[in-house]
Design an enzyme around this catalytic site. Structure first.
Site, PDB file in Angstrom:
ATOM      1  N   LYS A   1       0.887  -1.320  -0.096  1.00 34.02           N
ATOM      2  CA  LYS A   1      -0.126   0.062  -0.147  1.00 34.02           C
ATOM      3  C   LYS A   1       0.738   1.258  -0.083  1.00 34.02           C
ATOM      4  O   LYS A   1       1.822   1.128   0.395  1.00 34.02           O
ATOM      5  CB  LYS A   1      -0.885   0.006   1.286  1.00 34.02           C
TER       6      LYS A   1
ATOM      7  N   HIS B   1      -6.479 -13.080  -7.843  1.00 35.31           N
ATOM      8  CA  HIS B   1      -7.536 -12.262  -7.142  1.00 35.31           C
ATOM      9  C   HIS B   1      -9.094 -12.227  -7.670  1.00 35.31           C
ATOM     10  O   HIS B   1      -9.046 -12.546  -8.808  1.00 35.31           O
ATOM     11  CB  HIS B   1      -6.617 -10.893  -7.202  1.00 35.31           C
TER      12      HIS B   1
END
Length: 477
Positions: free
Chosen positions: A175, A294
């Site tokens: 992140k 994902h």
């Protein structure tokens, strides 16, 4: 009357529209071992009988259309048609029914999830006679399972490649997900891996944007992996997202990852598509790469209880198409997921044989024969206080992935990784000693804090963070 008209009339073909249930509702039908079985949650329009609605689903997802056609006489409908063979009322829901449909195996191309879904979840979902329609579960017969390669490697081969046993694997999503340069991105990867994580991860929407082109990211991440491996003596990996705008570009990126010698790549299987995913899975098996999956876009498809496709079906489809990991929700984090439902499809991902169990949402017994298993990935809004629950819920064969729960540590990325690794090892040791993680989890974490200032700092930061929202998709009462 022309000769042509006379000929047609003499054939005896009777044009027109007839009720679907006359042909496609067959309650006397005995299912075959080779049939693909589907359980649909059907909400008919007012005035449409459930038998007609169920038959319409069977017809429109197999051989039927809105009117009788003369070419029906050129084939054997009894051989190829789908059959609605049972209908159950959903207790506690008004005008909802579970319609069970059996499809002959010859309707589907071997080894193609794309073709299977095009039929079963195709145009029928827009059918006007239905207010809503949801595919709750599929039974894939062994005869069809055997036409798929499945996961490139599977759980045991992955553990052998990594030389890591007896505990869940530990990961972290880098992140912020967008905006970092490739060099700064690689720095974050190195710090997290050096701190004790097994994997770091590209976020699902990191592909090849102007601020960080894919080749630069791959190079800096590979450097980070090798440096962390040298310093820790452990095998490390980073999920390099190979998802791209074309299949050719996707494979090009996977080839470059293989040339760098990294252990794993990644794909967004729903936005990328099943054809692309299966192609990448085949490449990964042939070239020794693990494949992380994902599920971006899944909630658009699976979150509403009365319409769409349940994630247990998407999970089965992924196991057939191919992937070594897939995100599965956390039960305790920020994303949707009821415990019993989640454990139901987690078993469908990992186990060779899963019995029917309606208490966990499993409508059919599923035999995967020899298809390798998939590691569920728990990710989304989790931190060190969740570690006991995650270890107890998911067990050893899982990946526990902390993004903000690693990089949000007040002392930095490496201390955040240290805190998570120590919390995990404390929970595994306590479990192995016979302690109850569900009852003693907080105490176990507090005890571990005495030996780790990094863990103590993490516990202080996230002590009051909870996500107490009721699940939207819950089991029927």
């Amino acid at each position: 009357m022309s000769p042509q008209t006379e000929t047609k009339a003499s054939v005896g073909f009777k044009a027109g529209v007839k009720e679907y249930k006359l042909t496609y509702y067959t309650p006397e039908y005995q299912t075959k071992d080779t049939d693909i079985l589907a359980a649909f949650r059907v909400t008919p329009q007012p005035g449409v009988p459930p038998e007609e609605a169920g038959a319409a689903v069977a017809a429109e997802s197999s051989t039927g259309t809105w009117t009788t056609v003369w070419t029906d006489g050129l084939t054997s409908l009894d051989r190829y048609k789908g059959r609605c063979y049972r209908i159950e009322r959903v207790v506690g829901e008004k005008d909802q029914y579970i319609a069970y449909v059996a499809y002959p195996l010859d309707l589907f191309e071997e080894g193609s999830v794309t073709n299977m879904f095009t039929s079963i979840v195709g145009n029928v979902f827009g059918f006007k006679a239905l207010r809503a329609l949801r595919l709750e579960d599929l039974r894939i017969p062994p005869a069809y399972v055997k036409t798929f390669q499945g996961p490139p490697h599977g759980i045991q081969v992955e553990r052998d490649k990594l030389n890591k046993y007896g505990r869940p694997l530990l990961g972290c999503t880098i992140k912020p997900k967008l905006g970092l340069s490739a060099k700064n991105y690689g720095r974050a990867v190195y710090e997290c891996l050096r701190g004790g994580l097994d994997f770091t991860k590209d976020d699902e929407n990191v592909n090849s944007q102007p601020f960080m082109r894919w080749r630069d990211r791959f190079l800096f991440c590979a450097e980070a992996i090798y440096k962390a491996q040298t310093e820790t003596g452990e095998i490390k990996g980073h999920y390099l997202n190979a998802t791209a705008g074309t299949c050719e570009e996707m494979i090009k990126r996977a080839v470059f990852a293989r040339e760098l010698g990294v252990p794993i790549v990644m794909h967004d299987y729903l936005t990328g598509g099943f054809t692309a995913n299966t192609s990448l899975a085949h490449y990964c098996r042939d070239n020794g790469l693990l494949l992380h999956i994902h599920r971006a876009m899944h909630a658009v498809i699976d979150r509403q209880k009365n319409h769409g496709i349940h994630f247990r079906v998407l999970a089965k489809a992924l196991r057939m198409s191919g992937g070594d990991h897939i995100h599965s929700g956390t039960v305790v984090g920020k994303l949707e997921g009821e415990r019993d439902i989640t454990l139901g499809f987690v078993d469908l991902l990992r186990d060779d044989f899963v019995e029917q169990d309606r208490s966990r949402g499993i409508y059919f017994t599923q035999d995967w024969v020899s298809l390798p298993g998939v590691l569920p990935v728990a990710s989304g809004g989790i931190h060190v206080w969740h570690m006991p629950a995650l270890t107890e819920i998911f067990g050893d064969d899982s990946v526990l992935q902390f993004g903000g729960g690693t990089l949000g540590h007040p002392w930095g990325n490496a201390p955040g990784a240290v805190a998570n690794r120590l919390a995990l090892e404390a929970c595994v040791q306590a479990r192995n000693e016979g302690r109850d993680l569900a009852q003693e989890g907080n105490e176990i974490i507090r005890e571990a804090c005495k030996w780790s200032p990094e863990l103590a700092a993490a516990c202080q930061v996230w002590k009051e963070i909870v996500f107490n929202f009721a699940a939207v998709d819950v089991l029927d009462k």
